[in-house]
Design a protein around this motif. Structure first.
Motif, short mmCIF file in Angstrom:
data_model
loop_
_atom_site.label_atom_id
_atom_site.label_comp_id
_atom_site.label_asym_id
_atom_site.label_seq_id
_atom_site.Cartn_x
_atom_site.Cartn_y
_atom_site.Cartn_z
N LEU A 453 0.83 -1.21 0.00
CA LEU A 453 0.00 0.00 0.00
C LEU A 453 0.86 1.26 0.00
O LEU A 453 0.63 2.18 -0.79
CB LEU A 453 -0.91 0.00 1.23
CG LEU A 453 -2.31 -0.60 1.07
CD1 LEU A 453 -3.05 -0.55 2.39
CD2 LEU A 453 -3.10 0.12 0.00
N SER A 454 1.85 1.29 0.89
CA SER A 454 2.67 2.50 0.99
C SER A 454 3.48 2.73 -0.28
O SER A 454 3.87 3.87 -0.57
CB SER A 454 3.60 2.39 2.20
OG SER A 454 4.47 1.28 2.06
N ASP A 456 2.33 2.08 -3.32
CA ASP A 456 1.40 2.34 -4.42
C ASP A 456 1.43 1.21 -5.47
O ASP A 456 1.49 1.47 -6.67
CB ASP A 456 1.73 3.68 -5.08
CG ASP A 456 0.58 4.19 -5.96
OD1 ASP A 456 -0.57 3.84 -5.66
OD2 ASP A 456 0.86 4.90 -6.94
N PRO A 507 -6.93 -2.35 6.05
CA PRO A 507 -6.36 -1.20 5.33
C PRO A 507 -6.48 -1.35 3.81
O PRO A 507 -6.68 -0.35 3.11
CB PRO A 507 -4.89 -1.18 5.78
CG PRO A 507 -4.63 -2.53 6.34
CD PRO A 507 -5.93 -3.00 6.92
N GLU A 510 -10.07 -0.48 2.94
CA GLU A 510 -10.29 0.97 3.04
C GLU A 510 -9.71 1.69 1.83
O GLU A 510 -10.31 2.65 1.32
CB GLU A 510 -9.64 1.49 4.33
CG GLU A 510 -10.36 1.02 5.60
CD GLU A 510 -9.54 1.28 6.85
OE1 GLU A 510 -8.41 1.80 6.71
OE2 GLU A 510 -10.02 0.95 7.95
N TRP A 511 -8.55 1.21 1.35
CA TRP A 511 -7.96 1.82 0.16
C TRP A 511 -8.86 1.60 -1.06
O TRP A 511 -9.06 2.52 -1.88
CB TRP A 511 -6.57 1.23 -0.11
CG TRP A 511 -5.93 1.81 -1.34
CD1 TRP A 511 -5.17 2.92 -1.44
CD2 TRP A 511 -6.04 1.28 -2.68
NE1 TRP A 511 -4.78 3.14 -2.73
CE2 TRP A 511 -5.31 2.15 -3.53
CE3 TRP A 511 -6.67 0.18 -3.24
CZ2 TRP A 511 -5.19 1.93 -4.90
CZ3 TRP A 511 -6.57 -0.04 -4.62
CH2 TRP A 511 -5.83 0.84 -5.43
N GLU A 515 -10.36 4.60 -3.25
CA GLU A 515 -9.96 4.71 -4.64
C GLU A 515 -11.17 4.64 -5.57
O GLU A 515 -11.25 5.36 -6.57
CB GLU A 515 -8.95 3.61 -4.98
CG GLU A 515 -8.52 3.56 -6.44
CD GLU A 515 -7.78 4.81 -6.90
OE1 GLU A 515 -7.65 4.99 -8.13
OE2 GLU A 515 -7.35 5.60 -6.04
#
Length: 711
Positions: A453-454, A456, A507, A510-511, A515
């Motif tokens: 996630l961090s 991308d 998480p 949630e992303w 998005e």
């Protein structure tokens, strides 16, 4: 802080009330709050507030109160007070930042006075410092756990008896004395029936003395569950309630029958390890045979683990065998704490242990247990002032993946354990090389998921959903893709289960939601007509306390119409905890979000429940669409579409791959469809071009010639 209104009074009454409030241990308040947002704005606090809270000006702003609540308690407290409009009065206990900068336990009691149109509540209530009581409860709980351990691990039989003579509890030694492993055969049954004839009259007299408050010592004959007679020495003492009345009695007994005691001890030693009380190798093998038979009957898997301490000999050589024995007892307790009641933990001798894990469905279940055991074992252990850092090597084998007999399974797990030691110790190793590769791949995925996630690395692709009435694209389904910079694209079927078991699905989910909403807004800004986007919610997301707040926040952040967001839930998910599911779905519907049941027909929905679920759409699973050319598949599809019409729900077919399927779905009155026949999932830019340039082609596919002629 607003002025205390009581201070505006005059005379002795106001002074007396002020003095009472100052001396009171409870802080009174009047406030406006919005539980779902965690807001609490104090309009008035009693004069003693400073003694408990210190300077309390922060409580006059919306976020001041929740910032004072201990971070670990915030979600629980928010949820507790969300029910205030329904219950009118609620009490919660939590930790709150006090006057000296330390957290104190408070009892928060709130009463609803009025409810404003914007759902803001006017409440009155109090905070009471209950730290002393909570600390006493914690000490009492720790003492209770210690006493329970002493009772459970002791060699004497211990039994708790109600005043009417029924057994309330019995320890392991008591079950052994009564020759049974089934506590249900003893608990809640009269203890008197276990007294041998000829001794019952005397036992009744002694029981009356105990229930009158007198401790007694007695010798008498008892009967085991198997009918065996033996002489015991028992010490019975009364237990008293808070008012001093006898509430129950505790009996501690031991076998003094000589040969019978020796026989019982011999039986125990034949099946159990005398140091740890765990089953020995012989009993482990018997239980393994039973577990293998059960696995064949239930078509499930089981794992066999061989565990061996790393460098345990050094402990015995340097600190002595007494410390080594204490360490082995602690290790046995740690392994047992990681397993379920249906599993078996055994000590084979020395520093070797075994585990049978039953009723599992995937290799990952075995790997998860091995990971938990290693993590638990690795915690420091202090024995006689020495801080020890134990570690363990574990070998695993899965049955019936490896179709061995019981002895071969043990030998193979032993071989795998030695391989784990050769690989560096403090790890686990599967016997089968291909399973090792699977588990190692899973470990790599879990490790790299934590940074995906961090960095991308996630993308959403969108698959069109087409109306079978007019051929328009009415929506898209957002599908998650992981583009790894080195491994390429990793499919969701591989990483989603890992994310769920590793606690990473929240998480990621949630992303996905954020998005999808960002993309809805981007398409709107690009001039596209409103397009509904469907996202899948995991069970963890759906059951999370902040689900509604999270959805509301992300919709507001991107200024998205709630009707353009569709939540897809699997059929099996919504059937879990039906009552709370219905409540959550009602909240979502009031919010304006669309709700659909995914993979319909593959779960176990009850029709009576389905009529109560506030959903908008059901999605016919692609496995049935693929079987439309068969009589059974066609019959199921007709039934699902007909059910949707009856309940007033829209029906979408998934996995449509050919014109024959489209024709059948038209004939049945199916409303919408998606699948490779219309389009594969694609990036947002490609979808935008498809809608601009390929809409007519999709319409032609969705509306066969015969259909257009009819219209």
């Amino acid at each position: 802080m607003p002025i205390d209104p009581l201070a505006q009074g005059s005379g002795d009454a106001a002074d007396w009330i002020h003095a009472c409030l100052e001396r009171s241990p409870a802080v009174l308040f009047r406030a406006r709050c919005h539980p779902e947002r965690g807001e609490f704005i104090a309009h008035w606090l009693s004069a003693n507030a400073e003694r408990l809270l210190g300077a309390a000006d922060d409580l006059a702003r919306p976020g001041g109160w929740i910032e004072r609540v201990h971070p670990a308690d915030r979600d629980r407290v928010r949820v507790a007070f969300e029910y205030l409009p329904l219950r009118r009065s609620l009490i919660a206990e939590y930790r709150m930042l006090g006057a000296d900068g330390r957290y104190v336990w408070v009892r928060d009691e709130r009463h609803l006075v009025a409810l404003d149109e914007d759902d803001t509540l006017l409440v009155e209530g109090s905070w009471l410092d209950v730290s002393d009581r909570r600390q006493a409860q914690d000490r009492l709980h720790a003492r209770e756990q210690l006493l329970r351990q002493l009772v459970e691990t002791g060699s004497d039989a211990v039994c708790l008896v109600h005043t009417d003579g029924r057994v309330a509890e019995v320890n392991r030694a008591g079950l052994g004395l009564l020759e049974t492993e089934d506590a249900a055969a003893i608990i809640d049954r009269p203890l008197f029936q276990r007294i041998a004839p000829g001794h019952r009259a005397r036992a009744a007299v002694l029981a009356r003395r105990v229930m009158a408050g007198e401790p007694v010592v007695m010798q008498l004959d008892m009967l085991s569950v198997k009918g065996r007679r033996r002489r015991i020495e028992a010490r019975a003492a009364p237990l008293f309630d808070a008012l001093g009345a006898v509430s129950s009695a505790v009996i501690v007994a031991r076998d003094i029958s000589g040969p019978a005691a020796a026989e019982s001890r011999a039986r125990f030693l034949a099946h159990y390890d005398p140091l740890t009380g765990l089953p020995n190798r012989g009993l482990f093998r018997d239980r393994l045979l039973q577990a293998m038979a059960q696995a064949r009957r239930s078509d499930t898997l089981l794992s066999v683990m061989f565990l061996d301490m790393d460098n345990f000999k050094d402990v015995n050589d340097t600190l002595g065998h007494a410390v080594g024995d204490q360490m082995l007892k602690g290790i046995a307790a740690r392994i047992t704490a990681c397993t379920r009641a249906s599993d078996t933990v055994a000590r084979f001798g020395g520093d070797e242990f075994g585990v049978i894990q039953t009723g599992i469905t995937t290799v990952g279940d075995a790997a998860d247990l091995a990971e938990r055991i290693l993590q638990r074992i690795n915690a420091p252990m202090v024995i006689e002032g020495h801080e020890l850092h134990p570690s363990m090597s574990i070998g695993l084998i899965i049955y019936p993946y490896e179709d061995h007999d019981a002895d071969e399974l043990l030998r193979s797990a032993d071989l795998a354990m030695y391989k784990a030691k050769r690989e560096g110790r403090n790890r686990y190793q599967f016997y089968a090389a291909d399973l090792n590769r699977v588990v190692q791949r899973r470990a790599v995925i879990e490790r790299e998921l934590r940074t995906a996630l961090s960095r991308d690395q996630f993308r959403l692709c969108y698959q069109p959903q087409v109306s079978l009435q007019d051929g328009r694209v009415v929506g898209v389904e957002a599908l998650l893709r992981w583009h790894h910079p080195e491994r390429g694209e990793i499919g969701p079927e591989e990483f989603i289960p890992v994310a769920e078991s590793a606690g990473l699905i929240m998480p990621i989910g949630e992303w996905v939601m954020a998005e999808a909403c960002r993309q809805i807004a981007a398409w709107g800004q690009a001039g596209l007509p409103p397009l509904r986007v469907a996202i899948n919610l995991s069970a963890a997301q759906f059951r999370h306390k902040n689900l509604l707040n999270d959805i509301t926040a992300v919709l507001e952040e991107h200024a998205v119409d709630p009707a353009l967001l569709e939540i897809e839930l699997t059929e099996s998910l919504i059937m879990h905890d039906v009552r709370n599911t219905i409540a959550t779905l009602e909240h979502l519907r009031r919010l304006g979000v669309q709700i659909s049941i995914d993979d319909f027909g593959t779960g176990y929905s009850s029709l009576s429940y389905l009529t109560r679920f506030p959903v908008h759409k059901i999605k016919l699973d692609k496995s049935f669409v693929a079987e439309l050319h068969k009589a059974d598949g066609a019959a199921i599809a007709r039934t699902v579409v007909g059910l949707g019409h009856t309940l007033g729900l829209r029906v979408m077919a998934e996995g449509v791959e050919g014109p024959e399927q489209v024709a059948f779905l038209h004939e049945q009155g199916c409303h919408e469809a998606q699948g490779y026949y219309f389009s594969r999932p694609m990036p947002p830019g490609a979808l935008q071009r498809l809608l601009a340039e390929g809409a007519e082609a999709l319409r032609e596919r969705a509306l066969p010639v015969w259909r257009e002629g009819d219209s």
